[in-house]
Scaffold this active site. Structure first.
Site, PDB file in Angstrom:
ATOM      1  CG  ASP A 178     -28.087   4.949  27.322  1.00  0.00           C
ATOM      2  OD1 ASP A 178     -27.590   3.908  27.812  1.00  0.00           O
ATOM      3  OD2 ASP A 178     -28.483   5.019  26.154  1.00  0.00           O
ATOM      4  N   GLY A 227     -30.472   2.487  29.320  1.00  0.00           N
ATOM      5  CA  GLY A 227     -30.938   1.354  28.540  1.00  0.00           C
ATOM      6  C   GLY A 227     -32.406   1.505  28.180  1.00  0.00           C
ATOM      7  CG  PHE A 249     -33.894   6.047  23.562  1.00  0.00           C
ATOM      8  CD1 PHE A 249     -34.987   6.892  23.393  1.00  0.00           C
ATOM      9  CD2 PHE A 249     -33.125   5.722  22.456  1.00  0.00           C
ATOM     10  CE1 PHE A 249     -35.300   7.397  22.138  1.00  0.00           C
ATOM     11  CE2 PHE A 249     -33.427   6.231  21.199  1.00  0.00           C
ATOM     12  CZ  PHE A 249     -34.521   7.061  21.041  1.00  0.00           C
ATOM     13  CG  ASP A 256     -26.746  12.286  24.182  1.00  0.00           C
ATOM     14  OD1 ASP A 256     -27.697  12.732  24.849  1.00  0.00           O
ATOM     15  OD2 ASP A 256     -26.867  11.318  23.414  1.00  0.00           O
ATOM     16  CB  CYS A 271     -11.185  23.364  10.853  1.00  0.00           C
ATOM     17  SG  CYS A 271     -11.503  22.012  12.003  1.00  0.00           S
ATOM     18  CB  CYS A 320     -10.171  18.931  13.316  1.00  0.00           C
ATOM     19  SG  CYS A 320     -10.443  18.438  11.602  1.00  0.00           S
ATOM     20  CB  CYS A 338      -9.256  20.799   8.813  1.00  0.00           C
ATOM     21  SG  CYS A 338     -11.006  20.456   8.544  1.00  0.00           S
ATOM     22  CG  HIS A 364     -14.472  18.524  10.270  1.00  0.00           C
ATOM     23  ND1 HIS A 364     -13.750  19.690  10.377  1.00  0.00           N
ATOM     24  CD2 HIS A 364     -15.762  18.898  10.047  1.00  0.00           C
ATOM     25  CE1 HIS A 364     -14.570  20.719  10.215  1.00  0.00           C
ATOM     26  NE2 HIS A 364     -15.789  20.270  10.014  1.00  0.00           N
TER      27      HIS A 364
HETATM   28 ZN    ZN Z   1     -11.731  20.111  10.687  1.00  0.00          ZN
END
Ligand code: ZN
Length: 378
Positions: free
Chosen positions: A89, A91, A93, A271, A309, A311, A314, A340
């Protein structure tokens, strides 16, 4: 270079080609403010979480360790050992939200560092030079983030100055990209649309910056206190005036529901700190809404955060175990939830892309939103 692959209603499905690889859109960029995702998430972790783009913060890296240090170490990609796209970005903000005393002038902004209070000046040229030193894939233009609410007169003056700053950004980036010792000579520049909730100012500004032929366009200054309905209205009114053949980025947004609604209005870059920040507070995203793992009802819950899930959290760990880690203030607890949550966001973006590919985005969005409402805590 952006390639629009398909449209489903207003929803855009695209491919953004960069020197660091191709980004499939719609995409959620994972926020690593100080060149790391908060929650002790490593570059190796990101590779297992479907992360396409990492986002780093110009202001924070300028203050510490210093962009010149990063440049000497070969740029942000080498520093973080991440070879995929990085967006920095501008800067702007942080200058407007974090820094102490500040003075906005035509040349730029004078302010004090939030770390040690020392005086810093940042204008369009400085922001471009810092981002060039960091050598990110995509640099954001330096703009003013006007306060919310702001008067119409303040907003118009601010937006006019932001346009003049954008012209300076473009010129400076062209100069930097032509220098011998610049690390990424193909750095790209996204312009930022401002105007608060004044749709006529937004539209006029969108038209002006669209003529500048930038690599992409962002909507800034939203999700700063206005209602969701107001934000959706502004997106709906403004996006048609931004080029269809370029990426459309909604900065700093948002919840999964916000993303689903914005995609439906033509946005394809996002984002937000929510997945990481909420994860660090024990909140996990699921397809049935957000859950708070500190809650007593999870004490004996041997299921994963979300059944099915895939991930890394999980696949192995239970809600009960993660709850215990949180209670015991073990860092692993926060880390597992952040992992997660990022996987959840990145997987949702994958589903969004598939739904647009199949021309079934509206139905997908409805089913997803109904699911969030089914059992969610908020
Ligand atoms: Zn997960």
């Amino acid at each position: 270079m952006y390639k629009l692959l398909k449209q489903d209603g207003m929803a855009k499905r695209g491919e953004f080609h960069t020197v660091h690889g191709v980004i499939q859109t719609p995409v959620f960029m994972n926020v690593g403010t100080c060149a790391a995702i908060k929650g002790a998430v490593s570059t190796e972790d990101l590779e297992g979480l479907k992360t396409q783009v990492e986002l780093s913060n110009t202001y924070h890296l300028h203050v510490r360790p210093g962009d010149k240090v990063v440049k000497q170490l070969g740029g942000l990609h080498k520093f973080m050992v991440w070879d995929k796209p990085i967006l920095t970005d501008s800067g702007g903000f942080q200058v407007f939200s974090l820094a102490g005393l500040r003075k906005i002038k035509e040349e730029g902004v004078y302010f004090n560092s939030h770390i040690d209070g020392r005086k810093i000046f940042m204008g369009p040229e400085e922001s471009m030079q810092i981002q060039s030193n960091l050598a990110s894939t995509i640099a954001m233009a330096f703009d003013e983030c006007p306060p919310h609410p702001a008067t119409r007169e303040y907003m118009q003056n601010s937006v006019d100055r932001t346009t003049r700053w954008l012209e300076r950004c473009k010129k400076e980036m062209a100069r930097l990209n032509s220098l011998e010792d610049t690390i990424n000579k193909n750095q790209m520049l996204f312009g930022i649309n401002q105007g608060g909730t004044f749709e006529d100012i937004r539209i006029e500004h969108a038209k002006r910056i669209s003529e500048m032929d930038l690599d992409g366009y962002a909507l800034g200054g939203l999700a700063v206190g206005e209602s969701h309905e107001e934000m959706y209205r502004i997106i709906e009114e403004t996006v048609p005036y931004l080029p269809l053949e370029k990426p459309t980025y909604l900065m700093g947004v948002g919840t999964p529901a916000n993303i689903l609604e914005a995609v439906d209005r033509g946005v394809d870059f996002f984002d937000c700190v929510y997945p990481t920040r909420n994860g660090r507070h024990g909140h996990a995203y699921t397809n049935k809404g957000k859950i708070n793992l500190l809650n007593a009802r999870f004490e004996l819950d041997s299921r994963p955060i979300e059944e099915g899930c895939q991930c890394p959290a999980c696949r192995r760990y239970s809600r009960a175990y993660i709850r215990h880690l949180l209670k015991a203030k073990e860092m692993l607890g926060l880390r597992l939830i952040v992992i997660h949550n990022l996987y959840f966001y990145n997987t949702m973006m994958e589903e969004i892309r598939d739904a647009i590919d199949q021309g079934a985005y509206k139905a997908y969005k409805k089913a997803k939103l109904d699911g969030f409402a089914a059992n969610g805590e908020d």
